[in-house]
Motif scaffolding. Sequence first.
Motif, mmCIF file in Angstrom:
data_model
loop_
_atom_site.group_PDB
_atom_site.id
_atom_site.type_symbol
_atom_site.label_atom_id
_atom_site.label_comp_id
_atom_site.label_asym_id
_atom_site.label_seq_id
_atom_site.Cartn_x
_atom_site.Cartn_y
_atom_site.Cartn_z
ATOM 1 N N GLY A 1 0.697 -1.280 -0.005
ATOM 2 C CA GLY A 1 -0.085 -0.055 0.070
ATOM 3 C C GLY A 1 0.887 1.180 -0.126
ATOM 4 O O GLY A 1 0.489 2.270 -0.657
ATOM 5 N N ILE A 2 1.876 1.379 0.793
ATOM 6 C CA ILE A 2 2.831 2.424 0.869
ATOM 7 C C ILE A 2 3.390 2.877 -0.434
ATOM 8 O O ILE A 2 3.571 4.052 -0.941
ATOM 9 N N GLN A 3 3.736 1.638 -1.138
ATOM 10 C CA GLN A 3 4.448 1.730 -2.642
ATOM 11 C C GLN A 3 3.492 2.433 -3.594
ATOM 12 O O GLN A 3 3.753 3.219 -4.250
ATOM 13 N N GLU A 4 2.230 1.754 -3.387
ATOM 14 C CA GLU A 4 1.195 2.404 -4.204
ATOM 15 C C GLU A 4 0.849 3.909 -4.124
ATOM 16 O O GLU A 4 0.771 4.748 -5.103
ATOM 17 N N THR A 5 0.731 4.172 -3.027
ATOM 18 C CA THR A 5 0.284 5.654 -2.368
ATOM 19 C C THR A 5 1.655 6.573 -3.116
ATOM 20 O O THR A 5 1.438 7.683 -3.743
ATOM 21 N N ALA A 6 2.946 6.027 -2.667
ATOM 22 C CA ALA A 6 4.020 6.958 -3.001
ATOM 23 C C ALA A 6 4.205 6.961 -4.543
ATOM 24 O O ALA A 6 4.503 8.086 -5.068
ATOM 25 N N ALA A 7 3.777 6.063 -5.367
ATOM 26 C CA ALA A 7 3.793 6.245 -6.680
ATOM 27 C C ALA A 7 2.801 7.183 -7.207
ATOM 28 O O ALA A 7 3.028 7.850 -8.354
ATOM 29 N N GLU A 8 1.683 7.221 -6.748
ATOM 30 C CA GLU A 8 0.558 8.107 -6.895
ATOM 31 C C GLU A 8 1.145 9.665 -6.617
ATOM 32 O O GLU A 8 0.931 10.556 -7.547
ATOM 33 N N VAL A 9 1.880 9.651 -5.539
ATOM 34 C CA VAL A 9 2.499 11.204 -5.373
ATOM 35 C C VAL A 9 3.289 11.531 -6.319
ATOM 36 O O VAL A 9 3.311 12.606 -6.662
ATOM 37 N N GLU A 10 4.249 10.678 -6.518
ATOM 38 C CA GLU A 10 5.266 10.962 -7.537
ATOM 39 C C GLU A 10 4.718 11.092 -8.915
ATOM 40 O O GLU A 10 4.955 12.245 -9.480
ATOM 41 N N ALA A 11 3.486 10.619 -9.320
ATOM 42 C CA ALA A 11 2.764 10.683 -10.387
ATOM 43 C C ALA A 11 2.308 12.212 -10.466
ATOM 44 O O ALA A 11 2.013 12.837 -11.540
ATOM 45 N N ALA A 12 2.199 12.711 -9.412
ATOM 46 C CA ALA A 12 1.385 14.281 -9.185
ATOM 47 C C ALA A 12 2.784 15.109 -9.408
ATOM 48 O O ALA A 12 2.213 16.314 -9.269
ATOM 49 N N GLY A 13 3.912 14.653 -9.245
ATOM 50 C CA GLY A 13 5.090 15.571 -9.574
ATOM 51 C C GLY A 13 5.566 15.755 -8.495
ATOM 52 O O GLY A 13 6.753 16.768 -8.293
ATOM 53 N N ARG A 14 5.439 15.056 -7.202
ATOM 54 C CA ARG A 14 6.065 15.745 -6.014
ATOM 55 C C ARG A 14 7.125 14.263 -5.688
ATOM 56 O O ARG A 14 6.829 13.339 -6.089
ATOM 57 N N LYS A 15 8.083 14.687 -4.654
ATOM 58 C CA LYS A 15 8.857 13.581 -4.253
ATOM 59 C C LYS A 15 7.806 12.911 -3.284
ATOM 60 O O LYS A 15 6.970 13.350 -2.371
ATOM 61 N N SER A 16 8.246 11.687 -3.198
ATOM 62 C CA SER A 16 7.777 10.633 -2.090
ATOM 63 C C SER A 16 8.656 9.792 -1.342
ATOM 64 O O SER A 16 9.893 9.524 -2.050
ATOM 65 N N LEU A 17 8.265 9.276 -0.363
ATOM 66 C CA LEU A 17 9.283 8.289 0.378
ATOM 67 C C LEU A 17 8.219 7.336 1.088
ATOM 68 O O LEU A 17 7.201 7.766 1.714
ATOM 69 N N ALA A 18 8.326 5.890 0.762
ATOM 70 C CA ALA A 18 7.533 4.998 1.200
ATOM 71 C C ALA A 18 8.340 4.453 2.452
ATOM 72 O O ALA A 18 9.171 3.520 2.198
ATOM 73 N N LEU A 19 7.898 4.460 3.647
ATOM 74 C CA LEU A 19 8.586 3.752 4.775
ATOM 75 C C LEU A 19 7.590 2.929 5.753
ATOM 76 O O LEU A 19 6.614 3.606 6.286
ATOM 77 N N LYS A 20 8.030 1.534 5.793
ATOM 78 C CA LYS A 20 7.266 0.676 6.552
ATOM 79 C C LYS A 20 7.586 0.848 7.979
ATOM 80 O O LYS A 20 8.611 0.782 8.351
ATOM 81 N N CYS A 21 6.583 0.942 8.751
ATOM 82 C CA CYS A 21 6.799 1.374 10.184
ATOM 83 C C CYS A 21 5.435 0.972 11.088
ATOM 84 O O CYS A 21 4.516 1.434 10.801
ATOM 85 N N ASN A 22 5.734 0.477 12.095
ATOM 86 C CA ASN A 22 4.426 0.359 12.916
ATOM 87 C C ASN A 22 4.602 1.422 14.004
ATOM 88 O O ASN A 22 5.717 1.525 14.962
ATOM 89 N N VAL A 23 3.620 2.268 13.935
ATOM 90 C CA VAL A 23 3.690 3.360 14.801
ATOM 91 C C VAL A 23 3.755 3.243 16.266
ATOM 92 O O VAL A 23 4.018 4.049 17.145
ATOM 93 N N ALA A 24 3.286 1.859 16.845
ATOM 94 C CA ALA A 24 3.369 1.697 18.050
ATOM 95 C C ALA A 24 4.660 1.193 18.692
ATOM 96 O O ALA A 24 4.917 0.997 19.712
#
Length: 248
Positions: A42-65
Amino acid sequence: MPLLNDKVALVTGGARGIGKTIALQFAASGAHVVVVDTDSAGIQETAAEVEAAGRKSLALKCNVADAAEVEAMVAKVQETFPRIDILVNNAGITRDNLLIRMAEQDWDLVLDVNLKGPFLLTKAVSRVMMKQRYGRIVNVASVVGIIGNAGQANYSASKGGLIALTRSVARELASRQVTCNAVAPGFIRTAMTDNLSEEVRTAFMKSIPLQRMGTAEDIAGVVLFLASDEASYITGQVVSIDGGMFMG
Ligand code: NAI
């Protein structure tokens, strides 16, 4: 100029649902977006869409807890981006049950992700924000954190706690020009609400004056405003986005 021109935003729970919509609206408004979630695909997909919009993105897997994972993730962000302007604490889970049947581990898990997570993220990111004397923190709470809900003692306590955390952080960081606000969504159409029974759905609908479920876009628009310079004189507030369920 776009509302978030060249700002760097970190969005937790950005792999799907409300978090993904926030990430994409931020990108459409000019922000570079760090997408944080436990869902690697999911993070890769969102990051790819952010980049498709012309912005930089970083997809980082992390458990926030997990404190160590959060520290390592924020350090990684800093290797790529010199600033972190915006933090959206959106990752959240439910483990619903009546109080008398609620397992202790379901209490702990929900509090860990929904309340300890934002504490850990805020602690790590606010160090960066305080130094740069600029920051926007937006926490995604819930209407049930204000009015409570039968069957959601753990979830409503976590969201009520998140609202209190929001106000304390707002007071602590205000002198550094870092604002901290919360949104309190009502009944929003996402994976989280898709598997509710027809009975629960009908009961919910009766309590919504605007007589419809909300959309992820309804939430993202307000989060975008609170994350922008337009909201520089707003801190410690809770904005209800619930079709009128709670009028405070
Ligand atoms: P969702 O279930 O569609 O998305 C939540 C995301 O958070 C998922 O991508 C999930 O992988 C991620 N996540 C879960 N645990 C995590 C962890 N430990 N570390 C990192 N990421 C994690 O949910 P939705 O509906 O998009 O909800 C987003 C936020 O909005 C949540 O905080 C939720 O409590 C809140 N909310 C949702 C409402 C609704 O009706 N859908 C109503 C009120 C609040």
